[in-house]
Design an enzyme around this catalytic site. Structure first.
Site, PDB file in Angstrom:
ATOM      1  N   ILE A   8      49.231  43.831  51.385  1.00  0.00           N
ATOM      2  CA  ILE A   8      49.273  42.968  50.222  1.00  0.00           C
ATOM      3  C   ILE A   8      50.687  42.913  49.470  1.00  0.00           C
ATOM      4  O   ILE A   8      51.421  42.077  49.146  1.00  0.00           O
ATOM      5  CB  ILE A   8      48.128  42.879  49.110  1.00  0.00           C
ATOM      6  CG1 ILE A   8      46.919  42.606  50.166  1.00  0.00           C
ATOM      7  CG2 ILE A   8      48.160  41.976  48.292  1.00  0.00           C
ATOM      8  CD1 ILE A   8      45.546  42.683  49.385  1.00  0.00           C
TER       9      ILE A   8
ATOM     10  N   ASP B  33      55.469  53.384  45.519  1.00  0.00           N
ATOM     11  CA  ASP B  33      54.327  53.797  46.093  1.00  0.00           C
ATOM     12  C   ASP B  33      54.596  55.207  46.556  1.00  0.00           C
ATOM     13  O   ASP B  33      55.184  55.475  47.339  1.00  0.00           O
ATOM     14  CB  ASP B  33      54.074  53.052  47.458  1.00  0.00           C
ATOM     15  CG  ASP B  33      52.673  53.014  48.015  1.00  0.00           C
ATOM     16  OD1 ASP B  33      52.317  54.192  48.087  1.00  0.00           O
ATOM     17  OD2 ASP B  33      52.428  51.921  48.658  1.00  0.00           O
TER      18      ASP B  33
ATOM     19  N   ALA C 268      44.333  43.763  41.689  1.00  0.00           N
ATOM     20  CA  ALA C 268      43.913  44.839  42.336  1.00  0.00           C
ATOM     21  C   ALA C 268      42.467  45.271  42.170  1.00  0.00           C
ATOM     22  O   ALA C 268      41.561  45.190  42.637  1.00  0.00           O
ATOM     23  CB  ALA C 268      45.255  46.116  42.283  1.00  0.00           C
TER      24      ALA C 268
ATOM     25  N   ASP D 286      42.774  39.567  37.123  1.00  0.00           N
ATOM     26  CA  ASP D 286      41.757  39.171  37.905  1.00  0.00           C
ATOM     27  C   ASP D 286      40.602  40.056  38.013  1.00  0.00           C
ATOM     28  O   ASP D 286      39.611  39.626  38.690  1.00  0.00           O
ATOM     29  CB  ASP D 286      42.228  38.639  39.321  1.00  0.00           C
ATOM     30  CG  ASP D 286      41.293  38.071  40.184  1.00  0.00           C
ATOM     31  OD1 ASP D 286      40.641  36.992  39.751  1.00  0.00           O
ATOM     32  OD2 ASP D 286      40.896  38.628  41.374  1.00  0.00           O
TER      33      ASP D 286
ATOM     34  N   GLU E 108      32.335  44.378  35.596  1.00  0.00           N
ATOM     35  CA  GLU E 108      32.508  42.981  36.167  1.00  0.00           C
ATOM     36  C   GLU E 108      30.792  42.790  36.357  1.00  0.00           C
ATOM     37  O   GLU E 108      30.197  43.616  37.152  1.00  0.00           O
ATOM     38  CB  GLU E 108      33.364  43.033  37.415  1.00  0.00           C
ATOM     39  CG  GLU E 108      34.575  43.103  37.292  1.00  0.00           C
ATOM     40  CD  GLU E 108      35.437  42.836  38.499  1.00  0.00           C
ATOM     41  OE1 GLU E 108      35.011  42.422  39.649  1.00  0.00           O
ATOM     42  OE2 GLU E 108      36.800  43.104  38.489  1.00  0.00           O
TER      43      GLU E 108
ATOM     44  N   HIS F 196      37.665  37.801  39.362  1.00  0.00           N
ATOM     45  CA  HIS F 196      38.142  38.310  40.597  1.00  0.00           C
ATOM     46  C   HIS F 196      38.073  37.442  41.822  1.00  0.00           C
ATOM     47  O   HIS F 196      37.171  37.388  42.906  1.00  0.00           O
ATOM     48  CB  HIS F 196      36.875  39.333  40.843  1.00  0.00           C
ATOM     49  CG  HIS F 196      36.984  40.577  41.628  1.00  0.00           C
ATOM     50  ND1 HIS F 196      36.729  41.731  41.474  1.00  0.00           N
ATOM     51  CD2 HIS F 196      37.867  40.619  42.884  1.00  0.00           C
ATOM     52  CE1 HIS F 196      36.890  42.676  42.433  1.00  0.00           C
ATOM     53  NE2 HIS F 196      38.019  41.878  43.329  1.00  0.00           N
ATOM     54  N   ILE F 197      38.855  36.209  41.752  1.00  0.00           N
ATOM     55  CA  ILE F 197      38.871  35.508  42.853  1.00  0.00           C
ATOM     56  C   ILE F 197      40.323  35.248  43.452  1.00  0.00           C
ATOM     57  O   ILE F 197      40.618  34.586  44.196  1.00  0.00           O
ATOM     58  CB  ILE F 197      38.620  33.814  42.252  1.00  0.00           C
ATOM     59  CG1 ILE F 197      39.354  33.805  40.957  1.00  0.00           C
ATOM     60  CG2 ILE F 197      37.039  33.911  42.195  1.00  0.00           C
ATOM     61  CD1 ILE F 197      40.851  33.308  41.174  1.00  0.00           C
ATOM     62  N   ALA F 198      41.267  36.364  43.374  1.00  0.00           N
ATOM     63  CA  ALA F 198      42.843  36.294  43.725  1.00  0.00           C
ATOM     64  C   ALA F 198      42.532  36.087  45.339  1.00  0.00           C
ATOM     65  O   ALA F 198      43.462  35.503  45.767  1.00  0.00           O
ATOM     66  CB  ALA F 198      43.422  37.720  43.340  1.00  0.00           C
ATOM     67  N   GLY F 199      41.707  36.988  45.789  1.00  0.00           N
ATOM     68  CA  GLY F 199      41.646  37.044  47.176  1.00  0.00           C
ATOM     69  C   GLY F 199      40.592  35.962  47.948  1.00  0.00           C
ATOM     70  O   GLY F 199      40.395  36.217  49.176  1.00  0.00           O
TER      71      GLY F 199
END
Length: 309
Positions: free
Chosen positions: A153, A172, A232, A257, A262, A281-284
């Site tokens: 991603i 990373d 994330a 997000d 939650e 929580h809808i980014a994906g």
């Protein structure tokens, strides 16, 4: 064989699974723990989203389970260690929603750098001509986007950002060198990335090492005109510290997000925080990504069950 699905799955994938196996599907079953445990006792596979906790008594009950399908990529709701010890294969939909998340991040970057020019609510339509006396919005071309986490991603987000003429840097700790890509990217230590980026986007799993990673001290490293995007996992960003930074104008704007808890309850530190975009929580989650995710997981579940039949 029996497949248990206690959360939503794309109807086309559900149809495919039902054509070959007994499928128990109830999108609200995850809420009824006792019923869920009972239904799982003779299941050979379970397919879940983020709400079903595949651990504890549920995992103990799944004596015949050979696979856990995850309609997404995060595994913090699954006891990975116990599954591995019992020979249960975990099947995440790696890459299935990458495009949706990457587009969400880039969209947020575009909006937040120009946030003062957007009408919130009906103010503009009601005749309140809100326009800054001095232009405040920023263009993304030539700006630096810092990607904290550079998996599939993060890399796709970098590719899209580069097409808008953004400079891409990444951090990373799992990488010793950059994977091959068709855009330029520089690996930086985390603190250097935070200090030099106009947009910081998080692409990390939630682990003991990443919980609270973006705390008050790290937020203080960011430029006052920078924006933060977290699509994330909740828990990576200290929500109280972020709210304080935004309220005190030490950060331009942020988009979240994902959250510590939650669904996000009312009355948290985020309530009333200025220059903060919140999404549930809808980014994906798009119709396109749901189709891909369902197909990826279904393909592998069907192949695995066929191999042990």
């Amino acid at each position: 064989m029996k497949i248990l699905i206690p959360e939503y799955i794309d109807p086309r994938s559900l149809q495919r699974l039902r054509a070959e196996h007994e499928v128990v599907f109830d999108s609200t079953l995850w809420e009824r723990r006792a019923d869920l445990v009972s239904s799982a006792r003779d299941a050979h596979a379970i397919i879940v989203r983020a709400r079903t906790q595949v651990k504890g008594e549920l995992l103990d009950a799944m004596e015949y389970c050979r696979a856990v399908g995850r309609l997404g990529v995060g595994l913090d709701n699954i006891d990975v260690q116990t599954c591995q010890a019992r020979g249960i294969e975990i099947i995440p939909a790696i890459g299935g929603n990458a495009r949706s998340v990457a587009e969400y991040v880039v969209t947020c970057a575009l909006m937040l750098l120009r946030y003062s020019h957007y009408s919130v609510g009906g103010a503009l339509a009601d005749g309140n001509w809100i326009r800054p006396a001095i232009p405040e919005g920023r263009e993304v071309a030539g700006r630096t986007i810092g990607l904290v986490g550079f998996g599939s991603i993060g890399q796709l987000t970098g590719r899209l950002a580069s097409r808008l003429d953004m400079r891409v840097v990444a951090h990373d700790p799992s990488l010793r060198e950059l994977p091959a890509n068709d855009f330029e990217c520089q690996l930086l230590p985390l603190d250097d990335l935070l200090a030099s980026s106009d947009i910081v986007s998080l692409h990390l799993p939630l682990t003991p090492a990443t919980r609270g990673l973006i705390d008050a001290s790290r937020l203080a490293l960011m430029q006052p005109d920078a924006v933060l995007v977290n699509a994330a996992r909740g828990g990576i960003v200290d929500e109280k510290a972020l709210a304080d930074a935004l309220a005190q104008r030490r950060l331009r704007a942020a988009a979240l997000d994902v959250f510590d808890e939650e669904p996000l309850p009312g009355g948290t530190a985020l309530s009333g925080t200025p220059n903060l975009l919140l999404t549930p929580h809808i980014a994906g989650v798009t119709a396109d990504s749901e189709s891909r995710v369902g197909e990826l997981v279904s393909d592998r579940i069907l192949a695995l069950l066929k191999s042990i039949a």
